[in-house]
Design an enzyme around this catalytic site. Structure first.
Site, short mmCIF file in Angstrom:
data_model
loop_
_atom_site.label_atom_id
_atom_site.label_comp_id
_atom_site.label_asym_id
_atom_site.label_seq_id
_atom_site.Cartn_x
_atom_site.Cartn_y
_atom_site.Cartn_z
N GLU A 456 0.80 -1.23 0.00
CA GLU A 456 0.00 0.00 0.00
C GLU A 456 0.84 1.28 0.00
O GLU A 456 0.29 2.37 0.04
CB GLU A 456 -0.95 -0.01 1.20
CG GLU A 456 -2.03 -1.06 1.06
CD GLU A 456 -3.06 -1.02 2.17
OE1 GLU A 456 -2.79 -0.38 3.20
OE2 GLU A 456 -4.13 -1.63 1.99
N GLN A 553 4.80 -3.88 2.51
CA GLN A 553 4.60 -5.30 2.84
C GLN A 553 4.84 -6.16 1.61
O GLN A 553 4.96 -5.64 0.50
CB GLN A 553 3.17 -5.48 3.32
CG GLN A 553 2.12 -5.21 2.25
CD GLN A 553 0.76 -4.84 2.83
OE1 GLN A 553 0.46 -3.66 2.97
NE2 GLN A 553 -0.04 -5.83 3.15
C1 BGC Z 1 -2.46 -3.57 5.21
C2 BGC Z 1 -3.53 -4.35 4.46
C3 BGC Z 1 -4.42 -5.05 5.46
C4 BGC Z 1 -4.99 -4.07 6.47
C5 BGC Z 1 -5.80 -4.73 7.55
C6 BGC Z 1 -3.14 -2.61 6.18
O1 BGC Z 1 -2.18 -1.92 6.92
O2 BGC Z 1 -1.65 -2.85 4.33
O3 BGC Z 1 -2.92 -5.30 3.61
O4 BGC Z 1 -5.45 -5.70 4.79
O5 BGC Z 1 -3.93 -3.37 7.08
O6 BGC Z 1 -5.02 -5.62 8.28
#
Ligand code: BGC
Length: 725
Positions: A456, A553
């Site tokens: 993200e 990630q």
């Molecule tokens: C992550 C997502 C995840 C979400 C809920 C975010 O910080 O980047 O991949 O789905 O948290 O855990």
């Protein structure tokens, strides 16, 4: 004994332990808040599926329900608090074997009187509506006058937001206190009934329905107060009876269920580091209490039922990180999690239409209604007063294929043709339709533009490799399950033939997306050292981070994990090394997946290190890292790292495959694995692999690349087989 232990009382860790020591059963979650009040302590009780959208907000929140865990204890006129007087001995533990939370304190009041206070609490695993508590107080220096005030406290809020209207309060038969509430917007009704086993004086004031019990107790005599509570909501189909049983009787029924759970779902590890076994027990316990058992209208929030983080919303975390634990242990629950998605196909189709696509576009964040719940804006920048838009709802679309992947994973493991006929094939078809409308013709091929992949920190990019491959898989599988649908098959084949699937460049690298490899690189040591804190965003703006080779990630590495046979081992290794250097692991979804892929490439030491670091996400020593709830996906991924990492199970082929590669620190690991209706006991030691099952049927499988047949027991002697390249 499986125990989470808190050795001393420290205000700083109150909420972290509050999350870790949650008791529950998948229907109810009750945070491990202490019975008495402390500043900043967050008490919380949540029921799966009970959300409310506060006025003016875009998203629903998992409602913090009226509390039954608080006890105000007054001893000889002094209110008991560990911030006053002196704590002589302190012990608190959550016994994961029985699901009971226990605290024992020897306390000296400011007046110099000593008392022994023991608190017990559990949520029943046998009857999902029941919360039981018990307080035992012994005066150690003199006779005492004890007062205990407890009841139903509807002053609870979600960090200040009140979600409930109080609609009724009653005392029945001079003993049973009943509070009735309704969520303000979603109009769900909640009834909380509670009763203590001693006569007291009732009061109802300021949203608190209380009883106060007062007694004189002789020195060394024990004062015992039991409190049984029942919670039910308008989502429940059957009425919950108020139990007549005592704390001990209720506990024994619940304990039997826990014993059964551990017998089948636990993982046993013998390691030179006891922490490994503890972390696995912790993960299994929490996975079990976060997941609804008999209601497909509810799924699992990103913090389970342990806190209010992410407002209790459901992400891809559920299908990719949490569901496998159930699929290979209690497949009926995995099915139910998929039924939740099938139930909301309608809302997913509506979201697709709203965004100009066909098929089903599932919401990035989901709650009870199945509509998009992602908050429109991120936290406010208090210097400028502006808020940045959250792009995930608009372009983080890989979730659609993640759900489809989970459907196929379920089918492969269970062969459940009925599920595929009732829900699976249609879900695959509608998600595939989405991808076919989502792709754009460009450069003489089909491309998927303007997406966010799992990473993200990289937004609005074209041809995220993870997304494109997952979309391809989604459509391919939809085709397999919808062969008779001619209009679909023709279009699907065309899509599959034309979708751009990025491959390795001259340097052997697979680009994360069209522009990633052209971006600048910075040294991330400082941020990696503080992983999980998103510290990079204090030094760089989101836009700047977007223009650098920085991953929050696992992204491409996720693809390697989900498709272990798709790329040659040398390619996986090269790309793993390249991308890991650029990954901060600021998301809790990252480390354990890296552990699995490191292990696949033979880097056992690094894999083990990542595994242990993943275990520390909720169990590390930082005081506030899990205050607003545990990281549910990370707990699921710890289990994945053992089963698909160290034990080397691979379900991606026709036959079940297994090629263990244990860390040096491990002498042994064993767990049950349910495959095609057979429960296989997998038992791996450094020099021996043993698989056994209770039936005589022949199961073909592949062990270290060789086809074998398992009837009842199969033992293979191994010197530690190393898969290093
Ligand atoms: C992550 C997502 C995840 C979400 C809920 C975010 O910080 O980047 O991949 O789905 O948290 O855990």
């Amino acid at each position: 004994m499986r125990k989470i232990i808190e050795k001393e009382f420290a205000l700083n860790y109150l909420n972290k332990y509050g999350s870790q020591m949650t008791v529950g059963n998948g229907y109810l979650g009750v945070r491990g808040a202490l019975e008495e009040e402390y500043p900043e302590q967050v008490r919380g009780m949540y029921v799966a599926g009970i959300y409310n959208r506060p006025s003016g907000s875009m998203s629903s929140e998992l409602v913090n329900l009226p509390d039954v865990t608080r006890f105000q204890v007054t001893l000889d006129g002094e209110v008991f608090s560990m911030q006053a007087g002196k704590v002589h001995t302190y012990e608190r533990f959550l016994d994961m074997d029985t699901g009971e939370l226990v605290r024992k304190i020897t306390w000296e009041s400011s007046a110099g009187k000593k008392y022994q206070l023991n608190f017990h609490r559990f949520v029943s695993k046998a009857v999902k509506h029941i919360i039981a508590a018990k307080v035992e107080i012994t005066p150690l220096s003199d006779d005492m006058k004890v007062k205990v005030k407890t009841g139903i406290d509807a002053q609870q809020t979600n960090f200040g937001t009140q979600q409930l209207a109080e609609s009724g309060l009653r005392i029945f038969d001079e003993e049973l206190m009943v509070g009735e509430y309704e969520t303000i917007e979603s109009k769900q009704r909640i009834t909380v009934a509670t009763k203590v086993n001693e006569k007291g004086i009732f009061t109802a004031k300021n949203r608190q329905l209380m009883t106060e019990v007062e007694q004189e107790v002789a020195v060394n005599e024990v004062f015992v107060l039991e409190k049984i509570s029942v919670v039910k909501t308008s989502l429940d189909e059957v009425d919950a009876e108020f139990p007549k049983a005592s704390y001990a009787e209720l506990k024994s029924a619940s304990e039997t269920m826990w014993t059964d759970f551990w017998e089948h779902a636990g993982v046993r590890v013998e390691s030179t580091d006891d922490f490994d076994q503890f972390a696995l027990d912790f993960a299994c316990y929490h996975l079990e209490i976060m997941t609804p058992k008999d209601d497909f209208r509810c799924s699992v929030g990103a913090k389970g039922l342990t806190g209010e983080g992410y407002k209790g919303h459901v992400f891809w975390d559920t299908e990719i990180f949490i569901m496998p634990f159930f699929l290979y242990n209690q497949p009926g629950i995995a099915k139910q999690l998929l039924q939740y998605r099938y139930l909301h196909l309608k809302e997913a189709k509506e979201k697709a239409v709203k965004n100009g696509y066909n098929g089903a576009l599932y919401p990035w964040e989901s709650a009870f209604s199945g509509e998009e719940e992602t908050p429109e804006f991120a936290a406010i920048n208090i210097r400028t007063g502006t808020r940045q838009k959250v792009a995930s709802a608009i372009s983080e679309h890989h979730l659609v294929a993640d759900i489809a992947y989970a459907v196929c994973e379920y089918e492969a493991a269970t062969g459940d043709a009925q599920f595929m006929a009732d829900c699976g094939a249609e879900l695959l078809l509608e998600t595939a339709e989405f991808w076919m409308s989502r792709a754009t013709k460009r450069n003489g091929r089909l491309e998927i533009l303007d997406v966010i992949g799992p990473d993200e920190y990289t937004e609005h990019i074209d041809n995220n490799t993870y997304t494109n491959y997952m979309a391809h898989y989604n459509v391919k599988k939809a085709l397999e399950w919808n062969k008779d649908n001619e209009s679909f098959t023709v279009r699907a084949e065309k899509f599959l033939n034309n979708l751009y699937l990025p491959v390795t460049n001259e340097a052997g690298l697979i680009p994360q997306d069209d522009t990633f490899l052209q971006k600048d690189w910075i040294n991330l040591d400082k941020y990696k050292a503080a992983q999980g804190t998103q510290g990079i965003l204090l030094d760089y703006s989101r836009q700047e981070v977007n223009e650098l080779q920085i991953l929050k990630q696992a992204d491409l590495v996720m693809l390697f994990y989900l498709f272990p046979k798709m790329f040659a081992p040398e390619i996986v290794k090269k790309n793993l090394d390249y991308y890991e250097k650029r990954t901060i692991h600021d998301s809790s979804l990252s480390k354990a997946i890296h552990a699995i892929v490191e292990n696949q490439t033979g880097n056992r030491a690094q894999a083990y290190q990542f595994f242990q670091e993943a275990c520390l996400i909720d169990l590390g020593s930082e005081p506030h890292s899990s205050d607003d709830g545990l990281h549910a996906a990370s707990l699921g991924a710890i289990w994945l790292a053992v089963v698909f990492g160290f034990a080397g199970i691979d379900t991606s082929g026709e036959l079940l495959e297994i090629a263990p590669n244990l860390p040096d620190a491990w002498q042994f690991v064993a767990f049950e694995f349910v495959w095609k209706g057979e429960t296989i006991l997998v038992d791996i030691a450094a020099n021996r692999l043993q698989l056994s099952k209770n039936t005589k049927s022949v199961l073909e499988l592949v062990i270290y690349g060789e086809k074998q047949q398992l009837t009842d027991t199969l033992t293979i002697n191994l010197e530690q087989k190393d898969v290093s390249l």
